[in-house]
Write a protein that holds these residues in place. Structure first.
Motif: not given
Length: 244
Positions: A40-46, A91-95, A241-242
């Motif tokens: 559900y997480v890790d990728g985009w900003s939401d 993707g964890g950085g965006a999360t 960037r996802g």
């Protein structure tokens, strides 16, 4: 729509805008059962917004939430684990950035959500739903390593390697696949760069169509095999960037 459908949704990776699109395009109602395959997480900003939405959705719809490997990495961090450099790069950085704006009550609520996720689900038609795979030849109840349910890639590799003409009942049909009528997974993108649809190999359906990269988010009616897709998710987050 009045008919009851069972709809399975692939890896979201914080692409909440894409999730809204497929729910609208499929005209999802409270009659439908929604089975989410994890990540559900890790990728985009939401990230925070996606989990908040899923928690709310569960109150109004029949939902089953499967555990993904990225969900497990996220909840470990929420519980206070040190930053995982590999997680941050995938993707964890965006999360992490998303949760920097969240208060403690939100984080506590999300930990409860992640803890409630199921490793596997089998419906009345003996269809198996899980994020990644399993390794035990006797089936999921004999799996020695539960982490396989959200980390394994060999199940999909096995399914893709089979001769398409090989059918259940053949002595050479893999025992691992023979226990279930159909298996639905995510985890391994069928494509990272092109607009791809869910792919079947043997009796396994892969719903990860690369939403974390340049693909769309996908949803499948498990009975009719009708597919609904979002726009390529990166076009909904043009300044990000996802996991590219």
């Amino acid at each position: 729509m009045n008919e009851k459908r069972t709809l399975v949704i692939g890896d979201i990776h914080s692409g909440l805008k894409a999730l809204h699109q497929i729910l609208e395009r499929a005209e999802v109602s409270t009659n439908d059962q929604l089975i989410f395959l994890g990540d559900y997480v890790d990728g985009w900003s939401d990230a925070v917004e996606t989990v908040d939405y899923l928690i709310t959705l569960k109150k109004t719809h029949r939902c089953i939430f499967i555990r993904g490997n990225h969900d497990e990495l996220c909840v470990e961090w929420l519980r206070g684990a040190n930053d995982n450099p590999t997680w941050l790069q995938h993707g964890g950085g965006a999360t992490l950035a998303s949760y920097n704006e969240a208060d403690d009550k939100t984080k506590e609520r999300h930990i409860l959500f992640f803890d409630s996720l199921k490793n596997t689900f089998i419906d009345k038609e003996n269809r198996l739903f899980l994020h990644a795979g399993f390794t035990n030849l006797k089936g999921i109840e004999y799996e020695y390593f539960p982490e396989s349910f959200y980390w394994d890639r060999t199940l999909w590799e096995l399914a893709q390697s089979l001769d398409p003409n090989l059918q259940k009942g053949n002595p050479f049909y893999p025992k691992r696949l023979s226990h279930y009528n159909t298996i639905f997974i995510g985890h391994t993108p069928v494509s990272r760069t092109d607009v791809a649809e869910p792919k079947q190999a043997a009796n396994v359906w892969n719903l990860d169509t690369g939403a974390a990269f340049k693909g769309p988010l996908s949803m499948l009616d498990v009975d009719t095999k009708q597919v609904w897709q979002s726009d390529p998710v990166h076009t909904l987050y043009p300044d990000e960037r996802g996991r590219n």
